[in-house]
Motif scaffolding. Structure first.
Motif, mmCIF file in Angstrom:
data_model
loop_
_atom_site.group_PDB
_atom_site.id
_atom_site.type_symbol
_atom_site.label_atom_id
_atom_site.label_comp_id
_atom_site.label_asym_id
_atom_site.label_seq_id
_atom_site.Cartn_x
_atom_site.Cartn_y
_atom_site.Cartn_z
ATOM 1 N N THR A 181 -69.525 -18.500 16.468
ATOM 2 C CA THR A 181 -68.442 -17.583 15.995
ATOM 3 C C THR A 181 -67.706 -18.326 15.096
ATOM 4 O O THR A 181 -66.809 -19.347 15.208
ATOM 5 C CB THR A 181 -67.480 -16.843 17.038
ATOM 6 O OG1 THR A 181 -68.684 -16.093 18.159
ATOM 7 C CG2 THR A 181 -66.407 -15.813 16.538
ATOM 8 N N ARG A 182 -67.356 -17.821 13.978
ATOM 9 C CA ARG A 182 -66.601 -18.797 12.661
ATOM 10 C C ARG A 182 -65.212 -18.465 12.686
ATOM 11 O O ARG A 182 -64.445 -19.008 12.140
ATOM 12 C CB ARG A 182 -67.285 -18.303 11.636
ATOM 13 C CG ARG A 182 -68.780 -18.592 11.324
ATOM 14 C CD ARG A 182 -69.389 -18.642 10.026
ATOM 15 N NE ARG A 182 -68.667 -19.377 9.145
ATOM 16 C CZ ARG A 182 -69.008 -20.950 9.112
ATOM 17 N NH1 ARG A 182 -70.095 -21.216 9.992
ATOM 18 N NH2 ARG A 182 -68.209 -21.493 8.427
ATOM 19 N N LYS A 183 -64.710 -17.792 13.899
ATOM 20 C CA LYS A 183 -63.168 -17.763 13.761
ATOM 21 C C LYS A 183 -62.696 -19.176 14.278
ATOM 22 O O LYS A 183 -63.246 -19.975 15.033
ATOM 23 C CB LYS A 183 -62.750 -16.617 14.879
ATOM 24 C CG LYS A 183 -62.952 -15.400 14.470
ATOM 25 C CD LYS A 183 -62.532 -14.243 15.695
ATOM 26 C CE LYS A 183 -63.149 -12.916 15.108
ATOM 27 N NZ LYS A 183 -62.456 -12.095 16.399
ATOM 28 N N ARG B 226 -69.878 -26.587 16.640
ATOM 29 C CA ARG B 226 -69.405 -25.693 15.696
ATOM 30 C C ARG B 226 -69.150 -26.238 14.446
ATOM 31 O O ARG B 226 -69.040 -25.919 13.259
ATOM 32 C CB ARG B 226 -68.002 -25.178 16.321
ATOM 33 C CG ARG B 226 -68.059 -24.364 17.420
ATOM 34 C CD ARG B 226 -66.579 -23.990 17.992
ATOM 35 N NE ARG B 226 -65.724 -23.692 17.070
ATOM 36 C CZ ARG B 226 -65.430 -22.417 16.403
ATOM 37 N NH1 ARG B 226 -66.399 -21.282 17.080
ATOM 38 N NH2 ARG B 226 -64.976 -22.022 15.447
ATOM 39 N N ALA C 92 -71.871 -26.143 12.016
ATOM 40 C CA ALA C 92 -71.999 -24.935 11.455
ATOM 41 C C ALA C 92 -70.803 -24.770 10.505
ATOM 42 O O ALA C 92 -70.527 -23.528 9.914
ATOM 43 C CB ALA C 92 -72.012 -23.843 12.453
ATOM 44 N N ASP C 93 -69.864 -25.766 10.273
ATOM 45 C CA ASP C 93 -68.817 -25.607 9.504
ATOM 46 C C ASP C 93 -67.711 -24.479 10.202
ATOM 47 O O ASP C 93 -66.857 -23.969 9.368
ATOM 48 C CB ASP C 93 -68.850 -25.360 7.960
ATOM 49 C CG ASP C 93 -69.645 -26.507 7.420
ATOM 50 O OD1 ASP C 93 -69.317 -27.481 7.643
ATOM 51 O OD2 ASP C 93 -70.734 -26.223 6.719
ATOM 52 N N ALA C 94 -67.575 -24.527 11.375
ATOM 53 C CA ALA C 94 -66.714 -23.543 12.026
ATOM 54 C C ALA C 94 -65.354 -24.017 11.917
ATOM 55 O O ALA C 94 -65.427 -25.417 12.425
ATOM 56 C CB ALA C 94 -67.326 -23.041 13.075
#
Length: 285
Positions: A214-216, A241, A244-246
């Protein structure tokens, strides 16, 4: 020559005895001061609730434990820290963590603390759904109780797992996961599963390390004196994360154990209150 660090239990799980597997997740046994911490908590929490009694036991659903303790800020639009208690999904409640609202309140935030039905009376699937319903209620009805700002979802231990599971909820701006468990497969092999009765499907669908990112913003905090299994999961989730560059920081708190880490919520300048403010800032356009 400096010795290489010992592997985390998850890395050698198949070689461990049942006693070693149980010990890997037994935070109370791993922290010599845990009984004293519980005793002090059980004095501080009811005193805090008695001094902030205006919005306690506000139901978000029909079951007995489906309720919030709400601590509004002076500004109804102030950010809200939602704090989910720990207890390996099978013990504890919002009431015994009440005093950990102090730091966010002193920083001008609102705080909302939900409880949920405990295992074995609810499966982990049902617990995740209950907390989702709690967030639905807060988004819909919180303002009528003085809590109308954007939400940073936080939680400790099992609550950290629930933060990772519910970060994608539409009401949540950002998350702060503290000392969480993010892979459930080893849990099924320990004493904790007697109440949880985890299924293959739950392990596959409720283990944050197995799910899409989740990119938040999500800050992940842990104490350097925690059991290695929890440190491993925190590092692994942050690495997943980051790949995934989150957004969201990894926050190792030097010398903190599974219980003392919560001291970072007790004052406005506490490390966990600052982490909540920072991750909220990352979420703010």
């Amino acid at each position: 020559m400096i010795a290489a660090p010992a592997p985390a239990p998850q890395e050698v799980w198949d070689t461990l005895s049942q006693d070693q597997r149980d010990a890997a997740y037994n935070n109370n046994a791993a922290v010599p001061t845990s009984a004293a911490w519980v005793a002090a908590r059980d004095v501080a929490a009811p005193a805090f609730r008695a001094a902030h009694a205006a919005k306690l036991d506000v139901a978000y659903g029909p079951k007995p434990r489906q309720a919030f303790d709400l601590y509004p800020a002076a500004d109804p639009d102030a950010p809200c820290l939602v704090f989910i208690h720990g207890g390996y999904w099978q013990k504890n409640s919002r009431e015994v963590f009440a005093h950990y609202a102090q730091g966010a309140l002193d920083a001008g935030w609102a705080v909302a603390m939900p409880s949920h039905t405990l295992a074995p009376d609810a499966s982990l699937t049902e617990i995740v759904a209950e907390l989702g319903a709690a967030l639905d209620w807060l988004a819909r009805d919180g303002r009528t109780h003085g809590v109308g700002g954007r939400i940073v979802l936080s939680g400790w231990s099992a609550g950290g797992h629930l933060v990772a599971m519910l970060l994608g909820h539409s009401a949540v701006a950002a998350g702060l996961a503290i000392s969480g468990v993010y892979e459930l497969a080893p849990i099924r092999d320990t004493f904790l599963n007697a109440a949880l009765k985890l299924t293959d499907d739950e392990i596959a669908t409720l283990s944050p390390l197995r799910l899409p990112v989740t990119r938040k913003p999500l800050a992940i905090a842990y104490g350097t004196a925690e059991v290695p299994a929890l440190i491993h999961d925190s590092l692994a989730l942050h690495a997943k994360r980051a790949e995934a560059d989150a957004p969201g920081a990894l926050i190792p708190i030097e010398g903190a154990d599974h219980f003392s880490i919560l001291d970072g919520l007790l004052s406005a300048d506490g490390v966990l209150v600052k982490a909540a403010q920072d991750v909220f800032a990352e979420a703010t356009p």
